[in-house]
Design an enzyme around this catalytic site. Structure first.
Site, PDB file in Angstrom:
ATOM      1  N   CYS A 134       9.540   1.755   3.585  1.00  0.00           N
ATOM      2  CA  CYS A 134      10.459   0.654   3.943  1.00  0.00           C
ATOM      3  C   CYS A 134      11.864   1.188   4.143  1.00  0.00           C
ATOM      4  CB  CYS A 134      10.450  -0.404   2.870  1.00  0.00           C
ATOM      5  SG  CYS A 134      11.176   0.157   1.343  1.00  0.00           S
ATOM      6  N   PHE A 155       0.820  -1.223   0.000  1.00  0.00           N
ATOM      7  CA  PHE A 155       0.000   0.000   0.000  1.00  0.00           C
ATOM      8  C   PHE A 155       0.846   1.262   0.000  1.00  0.00           C
ATOM      9  CE2 PHE A 155       0.914  -0.077   4.563  1.00  0.00           C
ATOM     10  CZ  PHE A 155       1.048   1.268   4.858  1.00  0.00           C
ATOM     11  N   SER A 170       5.254  -7.011   3.382  1.00  0.00           N
ATOM     12  CA  SER A 170       5.814  -7.361   4.693  1.00  0.00           C
ATOM     13  C   SER A 170       6.621  -8.664   4.594  1.00  0.00           C
ATOM     14  CB  SER A 170       4.674  -7.495   5.709  1.00  0.00           C
ATOM     15  OG  SER A 170       3.765  -8.472   5.260  1.00  0.00           O
ATOM     16  N   GLU A 189      -4.900  -3.991  -2.017  1.00  0.00           N
ATOM     17  CA  GLU A 189      -6.354  -3.794  -2.022  1.00  0.00           C
ATOM     18  C   GLU A 189      -6.749  -2.574  -1.208  1.00  0.00           C
ATOM     19  OE1 GLU A 189      -4.535  -6.015  -0.566  1.00  0.00           O
ATOM     20  OE2 GLU A 189      -5.534  -7.154   1.013  1.00  0.00           O
ATOM     21  N   ARG A 190      -5.743  -1.955  -0.504  1.00  0.00           N
ATOM     22  CA  ARG A 190      -6.082  -0.798   0.319  1.00  0.00           C
ATOM     23  C   ARG A 190      -6.099   0.499  -0.483  1.00  0.00           C
ATOM     24  NH1 ARG A 190      -2.691  -1.961   5.736  1.00  0.00           N
ATOM     25  NH2 ARG A 190      -1.430  -3.328   4.454  1.00  0.00           N
ATOM     26  N   LYS A 245      -1.087  -7.047  -9.254  1.00  0.00           N
ATOM     27  CA  LYS A 245      -2.067  -7.224  -8.169  1.00  0.00           C
ATOM     28  C   LYS A 245      -1.680  -6.195  -7.108  1.00  0.00           C
ATOM     29  CE  LYS A 245      -2.944  -8.489  -4.526  1.00  0.00           C
ATOM     30  NZ  LYS A 245      -3.384  -7.504  -3.489  1.00  0.00           N
TER      31      LYS A 245
HETATM   32  P1  NAD Z   1       1.466  -6.662   3.026  1.00  0.00           P
HETATM   33  O1  NAD Z   1       2.477  -7.749   3.122  1.00  0.00           O
HETATM   34  O2  NAD Z   1       0.323  -6.655   3.965  1.00  0.00           O
HETATM   35  O3  NAD Z   1       0.796  -6.684   1.550  1.00  0.00           O
HETATM   36  C1  NAD Z   1       1.573  -6.676   0.392  1.00  0.00           C
HETATM   37  C2  NAD Z   1       0.817  -7.391  -0.713  1.00  0.00           C
HETATM   38  O4  NAD Z   1       0.635  -8.770  -0.333  1.00  0.00           O
HETATM   39  C3  NAD Z   1      -0.567  -6.818  -0.969  1.00  0.00           C
HETATM   40  O5  NAD Z   1      -0.795  -6.767  -2.360  1.00  0.00           O
HETATM   41  C4  NAD Z   1      -1.495  -7.817  -0.278  1.00  0.00           C
HETATM   42  O6  NAD Z   1      -2.755  -7.917  -0.898  1.00  0.00           O
HETATM   43  C5  NAD Z   1      -0.735  -9.117  -0.391  1.00  0.00           C
HETATM   44  N1  NAD Z   1      -1.017 -10.039   0.716  1.00  0.00           N
HETATM   45  C6  NAD Z   1      -1.303  -9.690   2.008  1.00  0.00           C
HETATM   46  N2  NAD Z   1      -1.498 -10.799   2.744  1.00  0.00           N
HETATM   47  C7  NAD Z   1      -1.317 -11.862   1.921  1.00  0.00           C
HETATM   48  C8  NAD Z   1      -1.370 -13.285   2.106  1.00  0.00           C
HETATM   49  N3  NAD Z   1      -1.646 -13.822   3.292  1.00  0.00           N
HETATM   50  N4  NAD Z   1      -1.127 -14.080   1.055  1.00  0.00           N
HETATM   51  C9  NAD Z   1      -0.837 -13.542  -0.148  1.00  0.00           C
HETATM   52  N5  NAD Z   1      -0.782 -12.205  -0.394  1.00  0.00           N
HETATM   53  C10 NAD Z   1      -1.008 -11.376   0.631  1.00  0.00           C
HETATM   54  O7  NAD Z   1       2.272  -5.283   3.059  1.00  0.00           O
HETATM   55  P2  NAD Z   1       1.692  -3.810   3.156  1.00  0.00           P
HETATM   56  O8  NAD Z   1       1.176  -3.585   4.531  1.00  0.00           O
HETATM   57  O9  NAD Z   1       0.814  -3.512   1.996  1.00  0.00           O
HETATM   58  O10 NAD Z   1       3.032  -2.954   2.945  1.00  0.00           O
HETATM   59  C11 NAD Z   1       3.882  -2.591   3.991  1.00  0.00           C
HETATM   60  C12 NAD Z   1       5.076  -3.515   4.071  1.00  0.00           C
HETATM   61  O11 NAD Z   1       5.791  -3.506   2.840  1.00  0.00           O
HETATM   62  C13 NAD Z   1       6.089  -3.054   5.116  1.00  0.00           C
HETATM   63  O12 NAD Z   1       6.567  -4.182   5.817  1.00  0.00           O
HETATM   64  C14 NAD Z   1       7.193  -2.422   4.299  1.00  0.00           C
HETATM   65  O13 NAD Z   1       8.460  -2.421   4.906  1.00  0.00           O
HETATM   66  C15 NAD Z   1       7.174  -3.294   3.092  1.00  0.00           C
HETATM   67  N6  NAD Z   1       7.803  -2.624   1.961  1.00  0.00           N
HETATM   68  C16 NAD Z   1       9.007  -3.091   1.537  1.00  0.00           C
HETATM   69  C17 NAD Z   1       9.645  -2.473   0.482  1.00  0.00           C
HETATM   70  C18 NAD Z   1      10.967  -2.984  -0.010  1.00  0.00           C
HETATM   71  O14 NAD Z   1      11.322  -2.666  -1.131  1.00  0.00           O
HETATM   72  N7  NAD Z   1      11.688  -3.765   0.759  1.00  0.00           N
HETATM   73  C19 NAD Z   1       9.055  -1.372  -0.158  1.00  0.00           C
HETATM   74  C20 NAD Z   1       7.809  -0.936   0.297  1.00  0.00           C
HETATM   75  C21 NAD Z   1       7.185  -1.576   1.358  1.00  0.00           C
END
Ligand code: NAD
Length: 498
Positions: free
Chosen positions: A281, A149, A226, A176-177, A173
């Protein structure tokens, strides 16, 4: 209420699963739209569509593919303001910050204009008598990207621009937020001349992600989010024989040496710690002053700066940062603050009581600052992803370096010092993928690559820069012998050039 759609085959397609998720406007706390959550059948339809168009797109020569990127950049210049507003309203970050989100994505699109050059192969004439060897990069086929998000414009562009420039078809994909900006980007790529079906957007949750991870026609998976989900996606994608790059969480340290320019360090720390409400991040979430007098001086200057941070509406051009993404995330960040207090850290600035007048249902929290944080505490070990900086005091440079190295995450790390020797030592020894020297947020520019170490990244090839062109292509090497070469007859030993 607005009902969002998918984007498949060049048009908006309503969701058919009957499942939806509310999309909020964080500054008001109101539901602004609902997004469909795709069933696996809807994902299969998008993959079939992408697959049907990919070969034709791959056959378009690289210069023409690059021209789509050029037209997209022109269109984005026209659309940037409207997109920044949409992004800010759906994410919560300020409009100025949203412009940066878009711009850092566009810089990768600019890099992809160089695709014809980046896709050139290697050639060796006369590798043996009459033998030539050529190596070429070919598109991987259908690739998919699953995005978080916190950068709804930048990270989708980091993925789809190189994939498409390489001749792949792409299924995005998004989170969804906040799916509205990704949907709009796909529409604008179509306007830029991309054939329908090359870029598709599927909205969804775990069901849609799993359908992509299990689909035999999806060759590569790019993921950012994450760490637990990154690790899961990596295991399932690679278990299914796919190529995967999965980027996870960060807990980025900023080491402040006694000889640092303290004004520069404090300016950098407030921007990197609290910008975008800490939902980056690459945010600095841990400050490590070296020596007690450095700690005292840092806190003397930092504390009033955190107290006077301007939390505001996403549309307020003068705000330092806006609300968090959701009520659930606000609760999570507030729980971390309470946890830190119960773990024994000293809460110097408590932003939990902040309320925006007239917007009491918005997901706001003020800046928070902890001192005397210990490495054993959960507020140190875990990513909070909010406007919270933890100060961990170190007695020596080696102790500060050990903190960086022993943390499970290794996205970015920064050092503030005037000493070239110390800076050089830190850059070469710190166990993190991106290092800043007097730069708090060392997010590399588009022509370098982006990626962390340790549990911030699962995979081999980084995002953007030359690695993206490797990730989204396969190498093929052709060895040719022509009539003028040796004719040795059948040879049953393994061929060598000895
Ligand atoms: P998230 O892991 O909740 O979601 C990321 C994606 O995964 C979304 O599209 C979501 O729909 C999907 N997803 C969520 N749960 C899932 C599941 N159980 N099975 C399959 N897919 C699933 O992350 P977020 O809250 O949207 O983003 C924040 C996180 O992203 C933070 O931890 C941040 O550090 C990280 N981030 C990392 C980088 C990097 O380059 N390292 C960059 C930006 C954000």
């Amino acid at each position: 209420m607005q009902e969002l759609t998918h984007f498949i085959g060049g048009r908006r397609v309503p969701g058919r699963s009957g499942r939806f998720v509310d999309v909020y406007e964080p500054m008001t706390g109101a539901v602004r739209a609902r997004a469909p959550l795709a069933s696996s059948e809807e994902v299969h339809a998008a993959v079939a569509n992408a697959r049907a168009t990919q070969a034709e797109w791959a056959a378009v020569n690289p210069q023409r593919r690059a021209r789509v990127m050029i037209r997209f950049l022109e269109i984005m210049a026209r659309e940037q303001d409207a997109l920044a507003k949409l992004l800010a309203c759906e994410h919560g970050k300020t409009i100025a910050d949203a412009r940066g989100d878009i711009q850092r994505g566009l810089e990768v699109v600019e890099f992809c204009v160089g695709a014809p050059h980046l896709l050139k192969g290697d050639y060796t004439n006369s590798a043996g008598a009459g033998i030539d060897i050529a190596s070429m990069r070919q598109p991987i086929g259908v690739a998919a990207g699953i995005t978080p998000f916190n950068f709804p414009a930048m990270i989708p562009m980091w993925m789809f621009a190189p994939a498409i420039a390489c001749g792949d078809a792409f299924i995005l994909k998004p989170s969804e937020r906040n799916p509205s900006v990704p949907l709009r980007l796909a529409e604008l790529m179509l306007e830029a001349g991309l054939p329908p079906g090359v870029l598709n957007v599927i909205n969804g949750d775990k069901e849609a992600v799993d359908a992509l991870l299990d689909h035999a026609d999806v060759e590569a998976i790019a993921f950012v989010g994450s760490t637990p989900i990154a690790e899961y996606v990596y295991a399932r994608a690679t278990g299914n024989g796919k190529r995967a790059q999965c980027f996870g969480a960060g807990k980025n340290h900023m080491v402040v040496m006694p000889d640092a320019d303290m004004d520069q360090a404090v300016d950098a720390l407030v921007g990197a710690g609290y910008g975008s409400a800490g939902e980056r991040c690459m945010a600095v979430s841990v400050a490590v002053p070296v020596g007690q007098s450095t700690a005292k001086e840092l806190l003397r200057r930092l504390t009033p700066r955190v107290e006077s941070l301007k939390v505001g509406l996403s549309t307020d051009e003068t705000a330092d940062f806006g609300p968090l993404i959701s009520k659930a995330h606000l609760d999570r960040v507030q729980n971390y603050i309470s946890l830190g207090v119960s773990e024994g850290a000293k809460l110097l600035v408590d932003g939990r009581g902040f309320k925006m007048q007239g917007y009491e249902s918005g997901f706001f929290i003020g800046g928070c600052l902890f001192d005397e944080v210990e490495p054993s505490m959960r507020i140190y070990r875990e990513e909070i992803f909010g406007p919270v900086v933890s100060v961990v005091r170190a007695e020596s440079y080696e102790q500060a370096l050990a903190l960086v190295d022993q943390h499970e995450y290794g996205n970015g790390a920064a050092i503030f010092t005037r000493s070239g020797d110390v800076a050089r030592d830190f850059a070469s020894r710190a166990k993190a993928g991106m290092i800043g020297v007097n730069v708090a947020t060392p997010t590399p520019l588009a022509y370098y690559t982006f990626g962390g170490w340790k549990r911030s990244f699962f995979g081999d090839l980084n995002q953007h820069g030359p690695d993206a062109f490797r990730f989204f292509t396969r190498t093929k090497t052709v060895t040719s012998r022509w009539a003028g070469g040796d004719r040795e007859g059948a040879n049953f030993a393994f061929p060598t050039m000895s």
